[in-house]
Scaffold this motif. Structure first.
Motif, mmCIF file in Angstrom:
data_model
loop_
_atom_site.group_PDB
_atom_site.id
_atom_site.type_symbol
_atom_site.label_atom_id
_atom_site.label_comp_id
_atom_site.label_asym_id
_atom_site.label_seq_id
_atom_site.Cartn_x
_atom_site.Cartn_y
_atom_site.Cartn_z
ATOM 1 N N GLY A 15 4.380 8.051 -0.312
ATOM 2 C CA GLY A 15 4.783 6.828 0.277
ATOM 3 C C GLY A 15 5.115 7.202 1.737
ATOM 4 N N VAL A 16 6.042 8.120 1.853
ATOM 5 C CA VAL A 16 6.774 8.410 2.962
ATOM 6 C C VAL A 16 5.523 8.751 4.342
ATOM 7 C CG1 VAL A 16 8.067 10.175 4.281
ATOM 8 C CG2 VAL A 16 8.645 9.536 1.891
ATOM 9 N N ALA A 17 4.549 9.279 3.693
ATOM 10 C CA ALA A 17 3.412 9.959 4.711
ATOM 11 C C ALA A 17 2.653 8.572 5.087
ATOM 12 C CB ALA A 17 2.443 11.066 4.019
ATOM 13 N N ARG A 18 2.566 7.586 3.848
ATOM 14 C CA ARG A 18 1.781 6.356 4.599
ATOM 15 C C ARG A 18 2.580 5.376 5.427
ATOM 16 N NH1 ARG A 18 -2.798 6.113 2.334
ATOM 17 N NH2 ARG A 18 -3.349 6.542 0.189
ATOM 18 N N VAL A 19 3.667 5.869 5.878
ATOM 19 C CA VAL A 19 4.654 4.904 6.788
ATOM 20 C C VAL A 19 3.918 5.330 7.965
ATOM 21 C CG1 VAL A 19 6.934 4.642 8.134
ATOM 22 C CG2 VAL A 19 6.688 4.934 5.550
ATOM 23 N N ILE A 20 3.273 6.562 8.351
ATOM 24 C CA ILE A 20 2.777 6.868 9.615
ATOM 25 C C ILE A 20 1.625 5.790 9.836
ATOM 26 C CG2 ILE A 20 1.448 8.564 10.930
ATOM 27 C CD1 ILE A 20 2.906 10.371 8.964
ATOM 28 N N PRO A 21 0.335 5.589 9.081
ATOM 29 C CA PRO A 21 -0.636 4.795 9.418
ATOM 30 C C PRO A 21 -0.242 3.295 9.906
ATOM 31 C CG PRO A 21 -0.713 5.401 7.457
ATOM 32 C CD PRO A 21 0.375 6.424 7.843
ATOM 33 N N LEU A 22 1.250 3.065 9.083
ATOM 34 C CA LEU A 22 1.501 1.671 9.283
ATOM 35 C C LEU A 22 2.253 1.539 10.707
ATOM 36 C CD1 LEU A 22 2.267 -1.208 8.056
ATOM 37 C CD2 LEU A 22 4.387 -0.388 7.218
ATOM 38 N N PHE A 61 0.881 -1.173 0.093
ATOM 39 C CA PHE A 61 0.093 0.038 0.107
ATOM 40 C C PHE A 61 0.871 1.172 -0.126
ATOM 41 C CE2 PHE A 61 -3.774 -2.360 2.270
ATOM 42 C CZ PHE A 61 -4.395 -2.480 0.998
ATOM 43 N N ILE A 62 1.858 1.213 0.651
ATOM 44 C CA ILE A 62 2.780 2.286 0.580
ATOM 45 C C ILE A 62 3.129 2.791 -0.634
ATOM 46 C CG2 ILE A 62 5.457 3.132 1.544
ATOM 47 C CD1 ILE A 62 4.653 1.499 4.005
ATOM 48 N N PHE A 63 3.507 1.874 -1.449
ATOM 49 C CA PHE A 63 4.348 2.094 -2.860
ATOM 50 C C PHE A 63 3.068 2.077 -3.788
ATOM 51 C CE2 PHE A 63 8.039 0.324 -0.508
ATOM 52 C CZ PHE A 63 8.845 1.098 -0.687
ATOM 53 N N THR A 64 1.980 1.887 -3.804
ATOM 54 C CA THR A 64 0.943 1.720 -4.556
ATOM 55 C C THR A 64 -0.264 2.603 -4.537
ATOM 56 O OG1 THR A 64 0.126 -0.289 -3.593
ATOM 57 C CG2 THR A 64 1.690 -0.576 -5.433
ATOM 58 N N LEU A 65 -0.595 2.742 -3.303
ATOM 59 C CA LEU A 65 -1.956 3.476 -3.088
ATOM 60 C C LEU A 65 -1.810 4.733 -3.034
ATOM 61 C CD1 LEU A 65 -4.907 2.447 -2.212
ATOM 62 C CD2 LEU A 65 -4.198 3.055 0.335
ATOM 63 N N PRO A 66 -2.846 5.501 -4.160
ATOM 64 C CA PRO A 66 -2.717 6.808 -4.134
ATOM 65 C C PRO A 66 -3.538 7.492 -3.107
ATOM 66 C CG PRO A 66 -4.305 6.148 -5.774
ATOM 67 C CD PRO A 66 -3.337 4.873 -4.944
ATOM 68 N N LEU A 67 -3.407 8.817 -2.620
ATOM 69 C CA LEU A 67 -4.409 9.367 -1.907
ATOM 70 C C LEU A 67 -5.718 9.286 -2.192
ATOM 71 C CD1 LEU A 67 -2.271 12.690 -1.254
ATOM 72 C CD2 LEU A 67 -2.448 10.636 0.347
ATOM 73 N N LEU A 68 -6.500 8.986 -1.237
ATOM 74 C CA LEU A 68 -7.802 8.948 -1.596
ATOM 75 C C LEU A 68 -8.812 9.959 -1.176
ATOM 76 C CD1 LEU A 68 -8.430 5.090 -0.226
ATOM 77 C CD2 LEU A 68 -7.863 5.966 -2.577
ATOM 78 N N LEU A 76 6.510 15.503 9.993
ATOM 79 C CA LEU A 76 7.937 15.180 10.628
ATOM 80 C C LEU A 76 8.275 13.996 9.819
ATOM 81 C CD1 LEU A 76 9.643 14.874 13.096
ATOM 82 C CD2 LEU A 76 7.973 13.100 14.236
ATOM 83 N N ALA A 77 7.483 13.127 9.133
ATOM 84 C CA ALA A 77 7.899 12.039 8.169
ATOM 85 C C ALA A 77 8.716 12.760 6.968
ATOM 86 C CB ALA A 77 6.722 11.188 7.916
ATOM 87 N N TRP A 78 7.647 13.512 6.404
ATOM 88 C CA TRP A 78 8.476 14.458 5.318
ATOM 89 C C TRP A 78 9.813 14.786 5.452
ATOM 90 C CZ3 TRP A 78 3.349 17.327 3.692
ATOM 91 C CH2 TRP A 78 2.586 16.544 3.002
ATOM 92 N N SER A 79 10.174 15.351 6.776
ATOM 93 C CA SER A 79 11.225 15.911 7.136
ATOM 94 C C SER A 79 12.355 14.859 7.245
ATOM 95 C CB SER A 79 11.253 16.732 8.607
ATOM 96 O OG SER A 79 10.501 17.829 8.508
ATOM 97 N N VAL A 80 12.087 13.561 7.483
ATOM 98 C CA VAL A 80 12.993 12.646 7.450
ATOM 99 C C VAL A 80 12.985 11.920 5.980
ATOM 100 C CG1 VAL A 80 13.425 10.335 8.438
ATOM 101 C CG2 VAL A 80 12.605 12.223 9.835
ATOM 102 N N GLY A 81 12.032 11.655 5.408
ATOM 103 C CA GLY A 81 12.286 10.900 4.344
ATOM 104 C C GLY A 81 11.826 11.482 2.851
ATOM 105 N N GLY A 82 11.484 12.852 3.015
ATOM 106 C CA GLY A 82 11.324 13.548 1.668
ATOM 107 C C GLY A 82 9.632 13.490 1.587
ATOM 108 N N THR A 83 9.331 14.646 0.798
ATOM 109 C CA THR A 83 7.628 14.873 0.630
ATOM 110 C C THR A 83 6.984 13.880 -0.275
ATOM 111 O OG1 THR A 83 8.247 16.769 -0.823
ATOM 112 C CG2 THR A 83 7.959 17.215 1.432
ATOM 113 N N GLU A 84 7.001 12.572 0.121
ATOM 114 C CA GLU A 84 6.227 11.609 -0.944
ATOM 115 C C GLU A 84 5.088 11.348 -0.111
ATOM 116 O OE1 GLU A 84 7.501 11.099 -4.021
ATOM 117 O OE2 GLU A 84 9.256 12.101 -3.918
#
Length: 379
Positions: free
Chosen positions: A93-100, A33-40, A83-91
């Motif tokens: 997939g990076v934001a989707r790490v948070i719900p995981l 889901f991190i790599f394939t799911l677009p924003l809904l 915070l996630a974007w500050s660590v991994g870039g504004t993607e």
């Protein structure tokens, strides 16, 4: 006696292996889901837009949407996205790490709460985690929304309540205050609907041998609520000053108590959550072993069962009474239902085909949830 212990350990080891397989499957699905799911749309795109505007303006105090103050939700999720974007870039997939990560936390605290409630039972905690992993949990556990994170703080608060009633200490009160505070920063006062009922009903589930006076308990709960209130006010007061009178009215009344008294969005009939619960709990409700064992919950009602019921029943009644309803509002209750089901299943009589039936039900419901919207949209 030794043979019974050996059999129990064998069953617990088997349950743990199934749990490891279930968690491995969920984490694999989450990575996909991190790599394939677009924003809904509409929710995810809105929240990410608020987070993006927060990043662009550099103003983390006052959330905005299309340049206007955004008062519909507190800012914790948007802070975490940044915070996630500050660590991994504004993607995305990076934001989707948070719900995981949040969902892994929910599963971990479900296990912890079950261990606290049933310390001598090695099977129930693992079963509770497996039963939490219903298809709806899979889907929402990958989305940038608030209810899964709210479930995290509710479980933490319930653990603090249980500990405070077993061995009163300032640490339990502080943990409860922290849970209330971050819960308020996640989705506002709704966390109080989950945590205050079991706190008020403590005399029904507290162990009689524990010396706990009404004054001690009241002081603990009042102090915890005060800590939670101080946490949310540390953001809300400065934000209200910056945002102006209208924004202050929205965050202090309209978007909190106003939603409970008279909802201005998502209005649904009082019976709305009945079909929602049937869908969410469908695989469990259609599983014969659960019905064969559910009677064990009531013979007699144990303190841990009463504790879970003192959370679920009053909160569900309150949610039913409010006019504003959404299916995902029910998600935080899922670990509670799973713990009750796991405790009941401990004494279940299994029969040939039970496991295959459960797998088939989960697979069918997951396919419906995953591909139903796509098929409906293409029709």
């Amino acid at each position: 006696m030794a043979l019974d212990q050996l059999h129990s350990n064998s069953q617990a080891g088997s349950t743990d292996r199934y749990l490891a397989a279930a968690l491995g499957l969920w984490i694999a699905a989450g990575i996909v889901f991190i790599f394939t799911l677009p924003l809904l749309p509409i929710d995810e795109t809105r929240y990410v837009t608020v987070a993006w505007e927060m990043r662009q303006s550099g103003h983390w105090l006052l959330p905005t949407l299309n340049g206007e103050p955004y008062s519909h939700k507190p800012p914790l999720l948007m802070w975490l996205i940044n915070l996630a974007w500050s660590v991994g870039g504004t993607e995305v997939g990076v934001a989707r790490v948070i719900p995981l990560i949040i969902t892994v936390g929910v599963l971990g605290l479900t296990y912890r709460l079950a261990r606290e409630l049933f310390p001598s039972d090695r099977e129930t905690p693992s079963l509770a985690v497996m039963l939490t992993l219903v298809p709806v949990f899979y889907v929402y556990g990958s989305l940038l929304m608030f209810d899964q994170m709210l479930a995290l703080w509710i479980l933490l608060g319930l653990i603090a309540l249980w500990r405070a009633a077993q061995a009163p200490s300032w640490k339990s009160g502080l943990l409860l205050g922290f849970a209330i505070g971050v819960g308020l920063l996640t989705k506002g006062p709704v966390i109080l609907l989950h945590l205050l009922p079991p706190a008020l009903l403590v005399r029904f589930w507290k162990a009689p041998e524990i010396a706990l006076t009404r004054r001690q308990w009241s002081s603990t709960i009042i102090a915890a609520v005060a800590i939670g209130a101080a946490t949310i006010l540390a953001w809300a007061i400065p934000a209200a000053i910056v945002g102006g009178p209208e924004f202050a009215h929205m965050i202090f009344w309209r978007q909190s108590a106003g939603r409970m008294v008279q909802s201005f969005s998502h209005r649904q009939p009082f019976w709305f959550y009945v079909p929602v619960l049937l869908v969410i709990l469908g695989p469990l409700l259609a599983w014969p072993p659960l019905w064969r064992s559910v009677a064990t919950l009531w013979k007699p009602l144990t303190r841990p069962v009463i504790f879970i019921l003192s959370w679920i029943v009053p909160a569900l009644v309150a949610f039913t009474a409010f006019s504003g309803k959404q299916p995902h509002y029910i998600l935080p209750f899922l670990p509670g239902f799973a713990i009750l089901a796991a405790h009941a299943l401990k004494g279940a009589t299994t029969r040939k085909g039970d496991a295959i039936g459960l797998i088939a039900l989960f697979a069918i419901l997951f396919l419906v949830l995953a591909f139903g919207p796509i098929i409906a949209g293409a029709a």
